[in-house]
Design a protein around this motif. Structure first.
Motif, mmCIF file in Angstrom:
data_model
loop_
_atom_site.group_PDB
_atom_site.id
_atom_site.type_symbol
_atom_site.label_atom_id
_atom_site.label_comp_id
_atom_site.label_asym_id
_atom_site.label_seq_id
_atom_site.Cartn_x
_atom_site.Cartn_y
_atom_site.Cartn_z
ATOM 1 N N GLN A 244 6.958 32.962 -15.002
ATOM 2 C CA GLN A 244 6.934 34.245 -14.306
ATOM 3 C C GLN A 244 8.343 34.606 -13.852
ATOM 4 O O GLN A 244 9.203 33.751 -13.720
ATOM 5 C CB GLN A 244 6.067 34.167 -13.031
ATOM 6 C CG GLN A 244 4.685 33.677 -13.264
ATOM 7 C CD GLN A 244 3.987 33.356 -11.963
ATOM 8 O OE1 GLN A 244 4.623 33.103 -10.940
ATOM 9 N NE2 GLN A 244 2.667 33.358 -11.994
ATOM 10 N N ASP A 245 8.515 35.878 -13.565
ATOM 11 C CA ASP A 245 9.743 36.325 -12.968
ATOM 12 C C ASP A 245 9.577 36.158 -11.456
ATOM 13 O O ASP A 245 8.811 36.885 -10.825
ATOM 14 C CB ASP A 245 9.967 37.800 -13.332
ATOM 15 C CG ASP A 245 11.302 38.304 -12.830
ATOM 16 O OD1 ASP A 245 11.947 37.583 -12.042
ATOM 17 O OD2 ASP A 245 11.693 39.406 -13.234
ATOM 18 N N LYS B 252 5.092 32.185 -29.226
ATOM 19 C CA LYS B 252 4.251 33.309 -29.661
ATOM 20 C C LYS B 252 4.380 34.546 -28.782
ATOM 21 O O LYS B 252 3.632 35.502 -28.965
ATOM 22 C CB LYS B 252 2.783 32.869 -29.624
ATOM 23 C CG LYS B 252 2.458 31.824 -30.647
ATOM 24 C CD LYS B 252 0.985 31.487 -30.550
ATOM 25 C CE LYS B 252 0.612 30.417 -31.537
ATOM 26 N NZ LYS B 252 -0.462 29.575 -31.001
ATOM 27 N N HIS B 253 5.255 34.508 -27.815
ATOM 28 C CA HIS B 253 5.393 35.625 -26.879
ATOM 29 C C HIS B 253 4.085 35.901 -26.140
ATOM 30 O O HIS B 253 3.643 37.041 -26.026
ATOM 31 C CB HIS B 253 5.872 36.885 -27.588
ATOM 32 C CG HIS B 253 7.185 36.700 -28.278
ATOM 33 N ND1 HIS B 253 8.386 36.694 -27.602
ATOM 34 C CD2 HIS B 253 7.491 36.477 -29.573
ATOM 35 C CE1 HIS B 253 9.363 36.490 -28.454
ATOM 36 N NE2 HIS B 253 8.851 36.341 -29.665
ATOM 37 N N VAL B 254 3.460 34.847 -25.719
ATOM 38 C CA VAL B 254 2.217 34.994 -24.955
ATOM 39 C C VAL B 254 2.521 34.642 -23.493
ATOM 40 O O VAL B 254 3.188 33.641 -23.229
ATOM 41 C CB VAL B 254 1.133 34.043 -25.507
ATOM 42 C CG1 VAL B 254 -0.082 33.998 -24.581
ATOM 43 C CG2 VAL B 254 0.710 34.465 -26.908
ATOM 44 N N ASN B 255 2.066 35.483 -22.591
ATOM 45 C CA ASN B 255 2.253 35.174 -21.159
ATOM 46 C C ASN B 255 1.192 34.204 -20.706
ATOM 47 O O ASN B 255 0.058 34.242 -21.180
ATOM 48 C CB ASN B 255 2.097 36.435 -20.312
ATOM 49 C CG ASN B 255 3.192 37.425 -20.597
ATOM 50 O OD1 ASN B 255 4.351 37.042 -20.758
ATOM 51 N ND2 ASN B 255 2.828 38.687 -20.676
ATOM 52 N N LYS C 41 -5.278 33.170 -31.609
ATOM 53 C CA LYS C 41 -5.177 33.618 -32.999
ATOM 54 C C LYS C 41 -6.258 34.659 -33.306
ATOM 55 O O LYS C 41 -6.009 35.646 -33.989
ATOM 56 C CB LYS C 41 -5.341 32.400 -33.912
ATOM 57 C CG LYS C 41 -4.983 32.659 -35.357
ATOM 58 C CD LYS C 41 -5.059 31.376 -36.175
ATOM 59 C CE LYS C 41 -6.133 31.499 -37.213
ATOM 60 N NZ LYS C 41 -7.030 30.423 -37.384
ATOM 61 N N ASP D 244 -7.760 41.127 -18.966
ATOM 62 C CA ASP D 244 -7.445 41.513 -20.330
ATOM 63 C C ASP D 244 -6.663 40.399 -21.005
ATOM 64 O O ASP D 244 -5.509 40.550 -21.341
ATOM 65 C CB ASP D 244 -6.615 42.803 -20.286
ATOM 66 C CG ASP D 244 -6.717 43.573 -21.581
ATOM 67 O OD1 ASP D 244 -7.511 43.183 -22.449
ATOM 68 O OD2 ASP D 244 -5.993 44.566 -21.734
ATOM 69 N N VAL E 99 -12.502 41.602 -27.856
ATOM 70 C CA VAL E 99 -11.240 42.236 -27.455
ATOM 71 C C VAL E 99 -11.508 43.717 -27.236
ATOM 72 O O VAL E 99 -11.709 44.460 -28.191
ATOM 73 C CB VAL E 99 -10.162 42.067 -28.551
ATOM 74 C CG1 VAL E 99 -8.828 42.596 -28.061
ATOM 75 C CG2 VAL E 99 -10.043 40.611 -28.977
ATOM 76 N N THR F 87 -7.861 36.685 -31.271
ATOM 77 C CA THR F 87 -7.895 37.897 -30.453
ATOM 78 C C THR F 87 -6.606 38.684 -30.550
ATOM 79 O O THR F 87 -6.604 39.902 -30.355
ATOM 80 C CB THR F 87 -8.094 37.569 -28.962
ATOM 81 O OG1 THR F 87 -7.047 36.686 -28.561
ATOM 82 C CG2 THR F 87 -9.446 36.931 -28.709
ATOM 83 N N GLY F 88 -5.488 37.974 -30.756
ATOM 84 C CA GLY F 88 -4.197 38.652 -30.687
ATOM 85 C C GLY F 88 -3.819 38.985 -29.254
ATOM 86 O O GLY F 88 -2.898 39.765 -29.016
ATOM 87 N N GLN F 89 -4.503 38.398 -28.297
ATOM 88 C CA GLN F 89 -4.182 38.672 -26.890
ATOM 89 C C GLN F 89 -2.773 38.197 -26.581
ATOM 90 O O GLN F 89 -2.270 37.237 -27.160
ATOM 91 C CB GLN F 89 -5.174 37.960 -25.956
ATOM 92 C CG GLN F 89 -6.572 38.554 -25.965
ATOM 93 C CD GLN F 89 -6.680 39.844 -25.173
ATOM 94 O OE1 GLN F 89 -5.686 40.524 -24.928
ATOM 95 N NE2 GLN F 89 -7.890 40.214 -24.792
ATOM 96 N N GLU F 90 -2.164 38.861 -25.615
ATOM 97 C CA GLU F 90 -0.785 38.542 -25.247
ATOM 98 C C GLU F 90 -0.713 37.728 -23.971
ATOM 99 O O GLU F 90 0.354 37.511 -23.427
ATOM 100 C CB GLU F 90 0.004 39.844 -25.060
ATOM 101 C CG GLU F 90 0.281 40.510 -26.384
ATOM 102 C CD GLU F 90 0.081 42.007 -26.334
ATOM 103 O OE1 GLU F 90 -0.848 42.487 -25.647
ATOM 104 O OE2 GLU F 90 0.861 42.705 -26.990
#
Lengths: 231, 628
Positions: free
Chosen positions: B360-361, B337-340, B303, B260, B252, B305-308
């Motif tokens: 997606q928007d 988890k609020h992950v995209n 878990k 990213d 990370v 990485t904490g990547q979003e």
């Protein structure tokens, strides 16, 4: 209304990580908070983000023993537990020192900042030509916002006005001091460590500076059903 | 423990983005040097943000570091500002984890992902203090290894490498490292190690081969110079993807990098067989990773990485048989988890639009189509199985779903291309715009109008594709085609809704030389590097003049490698590599292309390309007559 809690995290930034910038530190905490499994609150919408606010940006190349960020959480595992969880999945170079719970309505970290203290040293071979230790009393009047300035163990200790109402950098103080003696700072001459970030509990001219987490409380576990939050 | 930085504070405070050079990221691997006997410096020869975004490097970094006694560290190209300072201050290149000099390592493994990074390879060697040519390296020098897609024609850079690993890295590195240890114990010396390495499947040691040229400049023979060196090198393939090592603790970075996010490689290979596409041939056969394995990997990696954000990676994700199951799982889990979820280029249909609208928007994202060619005739030539009807149908569904932006990707200069095909680009763009205005009533047009962005790149023929024999356009031809496209778009009724972009022509021509070049190109590379060329993949640093001077000084005509059409009997520089797909198949495909005939995908019907010899993947799955 949803009962969210605000916590204030104090951390230190040292060693090689002095070379990562403010935005990188923000990104680091966003991810570390997730790895640590902290029950952070998110904004709504298509790209929700954590409700997080940092106190005062630290210049690239500086270390700090007193950085702060605020985080809104839905539940809280306790001060010691939260700090421990963050450090366990953190990296060397950033260490969480303490976590406290803020009372409801507390101003956010960034808006609270009133002052910061620093220790400043000259790198070897980059001292000015005059004896800079001898004329320190002059410094107080050089710039607005110098609250304290003294020699401490061969380094300069300064307490300076910081924040949105006015921001004085230690390098600006040193530049002015050297300029008064007809000298300029050599390149990267200073090694700067921020020691603490302060808020002002006083009123008007009566400054009463206290570390940014003085308004918070070290707490055990809390959930947002607990009536005692922030009481 | 924190490593002592190789660069002094003064330099780190002077360069842009010092975080590129300090290492110490989350999940970076630090080992105890006392317990390590093989040290690998693994290099992506481009800037940190690009190199850190590469999945293949994360896979191999993880794989190497799982090995006992092996420590793999990362190296990226110093950016131009640091490059200048390192030369001035005589600071040798270092690896990020230990910050130790590259010369202290046993192996320097360089992944070669695109041709335009070749001068950066020379920069890496130069700054490390390693002689450019393999034959000039002493016994103590690291063994320089090349890998990655460009090694399917390694010849332009062959003399700079001690050995190449051809194919997927999961299979033979254990063996190669064991051989390295054995040779070191036995004090066999460098040459004997390389000789023995040449006997490992997938390993190509250029110094044991020689090339001769005929009077017309083409290759007359390419042969091993010693008994026991294999005449051909068969690529390596990992046949059990679900069981292969995969990074569950990916690095990370502190700073923002290009990719990213967590990347989940769902399959390798592509069943489509587009004739311009090298990846579609060299990664055959198609192999899927099991959906349950992928779900578990996604959970673990997020878990750790904490990547979003998480994204799926493959050449054609819509073809994964369990894609709906996997996506539904991810949508459900990531919402919590609020992950995209960032979606790869999916085939646009009702399913993918439904998925996209969930993650997606739609007002902010655009829809991407890659028709690659403007007319059905030319799409048949390149075997791009996407029809105008598919595109208009997909776009219509999307417009009704609220999308207002469409991106279209085309290539100019494809074999047999005519003015009519070029006009087709403009007409197709126009038809998509017209569909929008027809379908979406004025009051419902979110952004007022539809935005169509048509982009063209210039076609570069690549080794191991049916177009490997094709003539490439000259720069002038390319630019004429781009202007013709522009004029044709301006002539359309809906031209105000269409934006047109085109790629640089100079770089496409040069990429063509490097892609199909032979060993004689090495001299040009060295010359242009010495003139200061580096970061050629970055348009702000690419200097075509320098390259043209270097070609002239070496007496090499770039056109020999680009616009010259090769006969199918000609010995091509990469013929000694066996990528699993037979030359006979490629030739058949080349002939069918010229006749405008299409070939169906692997799932529908086997075309006998040769990849079945690997004994698995799609070649052994049930055929599906209805697959399209």
């Amino acid at each position: 209304m949803k009962n969210v809690m605000k916590i204030r995290i104090k951390f230190r930034k040292y060693g090689n990580l002095k070379f990562i910038g403010h935005l990188d530190v923000q990104r680091y905490f966003q991810k570390t908070v997730r790895r640590a499994g902290i029950d952070v609150a998110y904004t709504t919408g298509f790209s929700p983000h954590q409700i997080m606010s940092f106190a005062a940006p630290l210049g690239l190349g500086q270390e700090s023993n007193g950085e702060y960020l605020d985080l809104e959480v839905n539940s809280f595992a306790g001060s010691a537990e939260t700090a421990d969880a963050l450090n366990k999945c953190g990296v060397e170079g950033i260490e969480v020192l303490s976590v406290s719970v803020l009372p409801p309505g507390a101003k956010n970290a960034m808006a609270s900042v009133a002052a910061a203290s620093y220790t400043v040293r000259f790198r070897e071979g980059r001292e000015p030509d005059f004896d800079w230790r001898r004329h320190l009393e002059e410094c107080g009047s050089l710039k607005d916002g110098i609250y304290e300035l003294r020699l401490e163990k061969n380094a300069l200790y300064m307490l300076l006005k910081t924040g949105s109402a006015g921001n004085l950098k230690p390098s600006a103080v040193m530049e002015a001091y050297l300029a008064a003696h007809g000298e300029t700072l050599k390149e990267n001459a200073l090694l700067i460590t921020r020691e603490e970030t302060y808020l002002d509990l006083g009123t008007g001219e009566n400054r009463q500076l206290a570390p940014l987490d003085a308004v918070g409380k070290i707490c055990g576990a809390l959930s947002n059903q607990d009536g005692e939050i922030g009481s | 423990m924190m490593s002592k930085l190789a660069l002094p504070d003064d330099i780190l405070l002077k360069v842009e983005k010092p975080a590129r050079y300090i290492g110490g990221e989350v999940n970076a691997v630090i080992k105890n040097k006392a317990e390590v006997d093989v040290r690998i410096a693994f290099c992506f020869p481009d800037v940190y943000e690009i190199g850190m975004s590469h999945l293949g490097m994360q896979i191999l970094y993880d794989m190497f570091n799982r090995m006992d006694g092996v420590w793999c560290e990362r190296v990226y190209s110093p950016w131009v500002d640091l490059d200048a300072l390192m030369r001035k201050e005589k600071i040798p290149l270092f690896a990020l984890e230990s910050q130790d000099n590259i010369l202290d390592f046993d192996l320097l493994a360089i992944t070669i992902q695109y041709e335009m990074c070749y001068t950066n390879i020379l920069q890496i060697l130069d700054l490390s203090g390693i002689p450019f040519f393999a034959k000039e390296r002493g016994e103590d020098m690291p063994i320089v290894i090349g890998g990655g897609p460009c090694t399917y024609n390694p010849e332009p850079v062959a003399e700079f490498f001690d050995l190449f690993y051809i194919g997927e890295g999961e299979t033979r590195y254990g063996e190669l490292i064991a051989l390295y240890r054995r040779c070191r114990e036995e004090h066999t010396g460098r040459k004997e190690f390389l000789r023995r390495a040449a006997g490992i499947p997938g390993i190509y040691v250029p110094s044991f081969y020689q090339t001769s040229y005929g009077e017309d400049g083409t290759i007359s023979a390419f042969t091993p110079v010693e008994e026991g060196i294999p005449a051909t090198v068969l690529k390596e393939v990992e046949m059990d993807l679900s069981d292969a090592p995969y990074p569950l603790k990916p690095l990370v970075p502190f700073m923002r990098v290009t990719q990213d996010r967590v990347v989940l490689e769902i399959m390798r290979g592509c069943m489509r067989g587009c004739r311009f596409c090298q990846a579609g041939q060299i990664y055959r056969p198609v192999r899927e990773r099991d959906a349950d394995v992928l779900k578990q990997y996604a959970l673990e990696a997020l878990k750790n990485t904490g990547q979003e954000e998480i994204s799926l990676s493959s050449l054609s994700s819509s073809d994964h048989t369990a894609l709906p199951e996997l996506l539904n799982f991810l949508i459900e889990d990531c919402r919590k988890k609020h992950v995209n979820i960032s979606l790869p280029s999916l085939r646009i249909d009702a399913f993918s639009l439904d998925v996209m609208s969930k993650v997606q928007d739609v007002k902010k994202t655009s829809l991407t189509f890659a028709p690659e060619a403007g007319s059905q005739r030319l799409r048949d030539v390149i075997n791009k199985g996407l029809t105008e009807e598919d595109i208009l149908h997909g776009a219509s569904l999307a417009f009704l779903g609220g999308w207002t932006r469409v991106k279209l990707y085309f290539m100019l200069g494809l074999p047999t291309e005519t003015e009519e095909d070029i006009r087709g680009i403009a007409e197709l763009s126009n038809k998509i715009a017209a569909a929008f205005y027809e379908l979406v009533p004025k009051e419902k047009r979110t952004n007022g109008r539809v935005q169509i962005v048509a982009s063209t790149s210039f076609f570069v023929p690549k080794p191991f594709t049916p177009f490997q024999w094709a003539s490439q356009c000259t720069k002038e031809e390319f630019l004429d085609k781009a202007y013709a496209t522009k004029r044709a778009i301006q002539a359309q009724l809906n031209q105000k809704s269409i934006k047109y972009n085109w790629h640089e022509a100079d770089t496409s021509v040069l990429e063509g030389v490097l892609a199909r070049g032979d060993r004689r190109i090495a001299e040009v590379l060295l010359k242009v590097y010495k003139k200061g060329a580096v970061y050629d993949a970055w348009s702000e640093y690419f200097d075509n003049e320098k390259w043209m001077e270097a070609f002239a000084e070496c007496g090499i005509d770039p056109a020999f490698y680009t616009s010259r059409e090769r006969g199918t009997e000609e010995i091509l520089p990469w013929d000694f590599i066996d990528c699993g797909v037979s030359k006979a198949f490629l030739k058949r495909e080349w002939e069918k292309a010229l006749r405008g005939e299409t070939t169906s995908n692997c799932r529908k019907e086997c075309q006998g390309c040769g990849a079945a010899r690997f004994g698995g993947g799609i070649c052994y799955e049930k055929r599906d007559e209805d697959s399209d």
